[in-house]
Design a protein around this motif. Structure first.
Motif, PDB file in Angstrom:
ATOM      1  N   LYS A 661       8.536 -42.179  -0.208  1.00  0.00           N
ATOM      2  CA  LYS A 661       9.810 -42.718  -0.618  1.00  0.00           C
ATOM      3  C   LYS A 661       9.781 -43.011  -2.110  1.00  0.00           C
ATOM      4  O   LYS A 661       8.746 -43.309  -2.685  1.00  0.00           O
ATOM      5  N   GLY A 662      10.932 -42.910  -2.754  1.00  0.00           N
ATOM      6  CA  GLY A 662      11.003 -43.176  -4.181  1.00  0.00           C
ATOM      7  C   GLY A 662      10.630 -41.949  -4.999  1.00  0.00           C
ATOM      8  O   GLY A 662      10.538 -40.824  -4.496  1.00  0.00           O
ATOM      9  N   ASP A 663      10.407 -42.187  -6.288  1.00  0.00           N
ATOM     10  CA  ASP A 663      10.078 -41.099  -7.209  1.00  0.00           C
ATOM     11  C   ASP A 663       8.601 -40.743  -7.099  1.00  0.00           C
ATOM     12  O   ASP A 663       7.737 -41.626  -6.937  1.00  0.00           O
ATOM     13  N   PHE A 664       8.299 -39.450  -7.213  1.00  0.00           N
ATOM     14  CA  PHE A 664       6.916 -39.008  -7.073  1.00  0.00           C
ATOM     15  C   PHE A 664       6.723 -37.677  -7.783  1.00  0.00           C
ATOM     16  O   PHE A 664       7.695 -36.983  -8.146  1.00  0.00           O
ATOM     17  N   THR A 665       5.471 -37.295  -7.962  1.00  0.00           N
ATOM     18  CA  THR A 665       5.079 -35.980  -8.476  1.00  0.00           C
ATOM     19  C   THR A 665       4.107 -35.353  -7.490  1.00  0.00           C
ATOM     20  O   THR A 665       3.165 -36.008  -7.032  1.00  0.00           O
ATOM     21  N   VAL A 666       4.331 -34.091  -7.165  1.00  0.00           N
ATOM     22  CA  VAL A 666       3.414 -33.351  -6.325  1.00  0.00           C
ATOM     23  C   VAL A 666       2.831 -32.211  -7.148  1.00  0.00           C
ATOM     24  O   VAL A 666       3.532 -31.559  -7.929  1.00  0.00           O
ATOM     25  N   GLU A 667       1.527 -32.002  -6.979  1.00  0.00           N
ATOM     26  CA  GLU A 667       0.797 -31.016  -7.803  1.00  0.00           C
ATOM     27  C   GLU A 667      -0.097 -30.168  -6.901  1.00  0.00           C
ATOM     28  O   GLU A 667      -0.643 -30.651  -5.911  1.00  0.00           O
ATOM     29  N   THR A 668      -0.249 -28.895  -7.291  1.00  0.00           N
ATOM     30  CA  THR A 668      -1.220 -28.037  -6.637  1.00  0.00           C
ATOM     31  C   THR A 668      -1.911 -27.169  -7.663  1.00  0.00           C
ATOM     32  O   THR A 668      -1.368 -26.913  -8.751  1.00  0.00           O
ATOM     33  N   ARG A 669      -3.130 -26.760  -7.324  1.00  0.00           N
ATOM     34  CA  ARG A 669      -3.813 -25.716  -8.104  1.00  0.00           C
ATOM     35  C   ARG A 669      -3.792 -24.452  -7.267  1.00  0.00           C
ATOM     36  O   ARG A 669      -4.224 -24.441  -6.115  1.00  0.00           O
TER      37      ARG A 669
END
Length: 810
Positions: A661-669
């Motif tokens: 919930k809320g603001d987030f960042t998702v990352e992958t290599r």
């Protein structure tokens, strides 16, 4: 640039004549001359006070801002749309803007288009309509009725030269005029349709180098080219060189700053309303013909997406900012002039005459252009502005245009002081001349003193006699103590001269051998501390034919007056003045970055079971699991299949999990080496098959290369497009991030824009996991929760390897 097929510009009875009267009488009827050139009757003098007010009352003048500020779009209240804008400061001291043929007066009941509309402004903020290049009756027959796109304006050899695209003839046309509004004489096609450039022959821009040689840059979808031009800059000649290529690259525009030539261009889609991924990027070179490289050191001819972002969509009101030119205000601050699409009103209503494609609304924007570490970027990286901003400096602290016809406010100085007088021309209005016969300098200076420590002064100068010099003077105390920059005809040079107690200290910079002394040239001088920079241009458009830098002797940069100077007969000057020099912005705005990690929403893919195949897995599949997916070496291995996730083609497996919930960042290599067009792999924020955001490494075809591949970081969204006519229920839009590599780091940052009830997503890419390149912002109206996910699709033959998914709180 415009993408609409050929449509004649049509006006209902009575509209043209009524608007022509109210719009200052500048849309004069045009006559066809023998030989095929279309020539307009000479327009009246530029509007002043009462006429301009009459135009505003008629609905054709822009709204006013509080003094010293502006709000984008600067064309609001003047025209409904103004794509592909380019500007110039006329020799009358006013600014002029030119745009692609469009229905600019739809809101005023006009159904047709204006063929390259022209606007005029005293301050780059408040604009009024000033005419058009052609009317439907006077458009040259060789155009075949084509719409005209993407003008470029220059002042060359004493006349205004306007280049324009003729897409139905796959060529570029050129017209010339004695004033910025005409009368225009068409000079025909600049190139043959088989120009030697494997691209659409549109989106042209001219550039003049230090040696006086003229170049033309052009190109669209997907190659940009350059060629030299003939002596009067009306035809290309010699070798055609490819300087950049990329998915939908177009709109080249070149400036020279310091040792570099900067090639601005736009890529992705220009004209798809709220789904326009247009953005401005830049590369630089030490040669006008390249090779150009972006700020990542990637050659612009490399088949990959590029860095060097100047302005991109940033999640505010403006979508698809692009197709730029560059303008400099009187204080020396640069401004990017470009168009953007308003998110709250992205599309123009269709008309019976223009019904083959929805036109996007693209008004003209201006924003401060900063140079940070040698690279241009809008507002230090803050992007297009949608609130009140400090306006360009367009009025002198001391100086003037002489348009009152007198020399009041000026002091005659020096032994030849009595030689000054005024003269007039239809282009400049009133200017000053000096006809002294002696060899000593004569000065005409402001009564007001100015601080010399940081100032910028300008003058338009020319020398019509066979001998003599015309100059710009700053830090003037008396005839024996001043600093002057001279156009010296006897030496065919720019000469700076520091006079102290009658002793001079000169520096000489040669001018091109073909320098036109009877043509107006702008001389600009900047004093910053003890350093002086002087340059000579025809039109203030960053294409100086001479530039000189020097340290001033101690005490030379004293407070003093500014003005013009003459030596010998035939000297003339106009638009003479000085202002406080701008203070450059030298540091970028802070780059957004992720916050604390969220382990509960992250996965290192260290297990042996494919995610989403166990009952307690936080992952789940849409149409999965994908065939061939496996856990190998601490990574998720996923072969691309012959599947899609695009409009009606919704066959691709998608691996998803709940987002925090809320603001987030998702990352992958991601390790992915696509080999055929359409293959993609990367991150997705997924609502459903027709509503998602994705960031992938993609193999995409170049249209002008027979489908040859370019490898891009592709940031896309798919969703509703309800404003189109007829309604288009779902649409796919894309923009492009930085350069690619077989191993990429990808990030999607989610922000809940509660004020506008939008899902806002920012993308960024990296080739090393440390240095990130922003790829812009997409948004969609809130329709429900988005899940985080991975996707691999569009063609077998390549396998994606996802090493992890990490999620962070923003």
């Amino acid at each position: 640039m415009s993408r609409l097929s050929t449509t004649r510009a049509i006006r209902p009875p009575g509209v043209l004549s009524g608007i022509g009267v109210l719009l200052l009488g500048l849309v004069a009827s045009l006559l066809l001359q023998p030989g095929g050139g279309a020539v307009a009757q000479e327009p009246p003098a530029p509007a002043r006070s009462g006429q301009a007010e009459q135009a505003r009352q008629a609905g054709t003048g822009a709204r006013s801002e509080p003094s010293g500020t502006y709000t984008n779009p600067v064309t609001e209240g003047t025209v409904d749309t103004f794509p592909d804008p380019v500007t110039i400061r006329g020799k009358d001291g006013l600014w002029y803007a030119y745009g692609t043929q469009n229905p600019v007066f739809r809101s005023k009941g006009e159904q047709g288009e204006r063929i390259v509309p022209i606007l005029r402004s005293a301050d780059l903020v408040d604009w009024e309509y000033a005419g058009e290049l052609f009317t439907p009756e006077t458009q040259p027959a060789w155009h075949g009725g084509s719409r005209l796109w993407a003008p470029d304006i220059r002042y060359l050899n004493g006349r205004y030269t306007l280049y324009y695209s003729v897409p139905d003839r796959n060529t570029v046309g050129v017209a010339t005029a004695p004033t910025p509004t005409g009368p225009w004489t068409d000079r025909g096609a600049v190139m043959k349709p088989q120009s030697g450039c494997p691209t659409g022959n549109i989106d042209q821009a001219q550039f003049t180098d230090r040696d006086g040689r003229s170049y033309l840059y052009w190109g669209s979808y997907d190659v940009l080219c350059v060629a030299g031009m003939n002596a009067d800059s009306t035809r290309i000649e010699g070798r055609v060189t490819e300087v950049a290529q990329g998915r939908r690259a177009e709109g080249p525009y070149v400036v020279r700053r310091g040792p570099y030539y900067y090639l601005f261009y736009s890529d992705a889609g220009c004209c798809q309303g709220a789904y326009s991924g247009y953005q401005v990027k830049v590369g630089r070179s030490t040669s006008p013909t390249g090779p150009f490289e972006d700020d990542e050191g990637v050659d612009l001819m490399a088949r990959t997406s590029k860095g060097g972002a100047v302005v991109a969509g940033s999640g505010n009101r403006w979508i698809g900012p692009g197709h730029n030119s560059v303008q400099t205000d009187l204080a020396g601050q640069d401004w990017l002039v470009y168009h953007g699409i308003p998110s709250d009103d992205p599309d123009l209503d269709p008309t019976p005459e223009i019904n083959r494609k929805q036109l996007s609304r693209r008004p003209m924007l201006i924003d401060r252009l900063d140079w940070i570490d040698g690279w241009p970027v809008v507002r230090a990286g803050a992007g297009a502005s949608d609130g009140r901003q400090a306006a360009p400096v367009t009025a002198w602290d001391a100086g003037g245009t002489f348009n009152d016809g007198s020399l009041s406010g000026w002091r005659r100085q020096g032994p030849e002081r009595d030689g000054w007088s005024t003269a007039e021309s239809r282009d400049t209005g009133t200017y000053v001349t000096h006809e002294g016969r002696g060899t000593d300098p004569a000065y005409l200076v402001t009564r007001r003193r100015t601080a010399a420590a940081a100032q910028r002064a300008e003058a338009d100068l020319r020398v019509t006699a066979d001998t003599g010099a015309a100059g710009l003077t700053v830090a003037y105390a008396d005839p024996d103590n001043n600093v002057s920059a001279w156009l010296d005809r006897d030496r065919n040079a720019l000469v700076t001269d520091v006079l102290r107690n009658g002793r001079n200290d000169e520096r000489i910079t040669p001018l091109p051998s073909a320098f036109r002394w009877d043509s107006w040239h702008n001389v600009a001088v900047e004093l910053r501390g003890g350093e002086l920079t002087a340059e000579v241009t025809s039109d203030r458009l960053y294409d100086a034919v001479a530039t000189q830098h020097r340290e001033l002797p101690a005490g030379a940069a004293r407070p003093g007056k500014a003005g013009t100077a003459a030596r010998g007969p035939g000297s003339a000057a106009d638009n003479v003045g000085t202002v406080k020099l701008h203070t450059p912005v030298t540091g970028p705005v802070p780059e957004p970055g992720p916050g604390a990690g969220l382990p509960a929403y992250s996965d290192a893919f260290e297990g042996t079971v494919v995610p989403g195949t166990e009952p307690d897995s936080p992952w789940s599949w849409v149409r999965g699991p994908a065939p061939g997916t496996a856990m190998t070496g601490g990574a998720l291995s996923w072969p691309a299949g012959d599947t899609g996730l695009w409009l009606d083609t919704n066959t691709a497996p998608v691996l998803t999990r709940d987002a925090p919930k809320g603001d987030f960042t998702v990352e992958t290599r991601l390790h992915f080496a696509p080999e055929r067009a359409g293959q993609k792999a990367g991150l997705v924020l997924y609502g459903n098959d027709d509503r998602y955001f994705s960031l992938t490494r993609s193999a995409l075809p170049l249209e002008r290369r027979g489908g040859a591949l370019t490898l891009n970081t592709e940031f896309a969204k798919e969703g509703e497009r309800p404003t189109t006519t007829p309604p288009t229920p779902v649409f796919y839009g894309e923009t492009f991030g930085g350069p690619t590599a077989d191993t990429m780091w990808l990030r999607l940052s989610y922000h809940a824009d509660r004020a506008d009830r939008e899902d806002e997503v920012r993308a960024s890419t990296s080739r090393d996991g440390e240095h990130w390149v922003e790829a812009g912002v997409w948004s969609l109206p809130v329709k429900g929760p988005l899940k985080m996910g991975l996707v691999t699709l569009d063609g077998p033959g390549a396998t994606a390897r996802f090493d992890y998914v990490r999620t962070y709180r923003d």
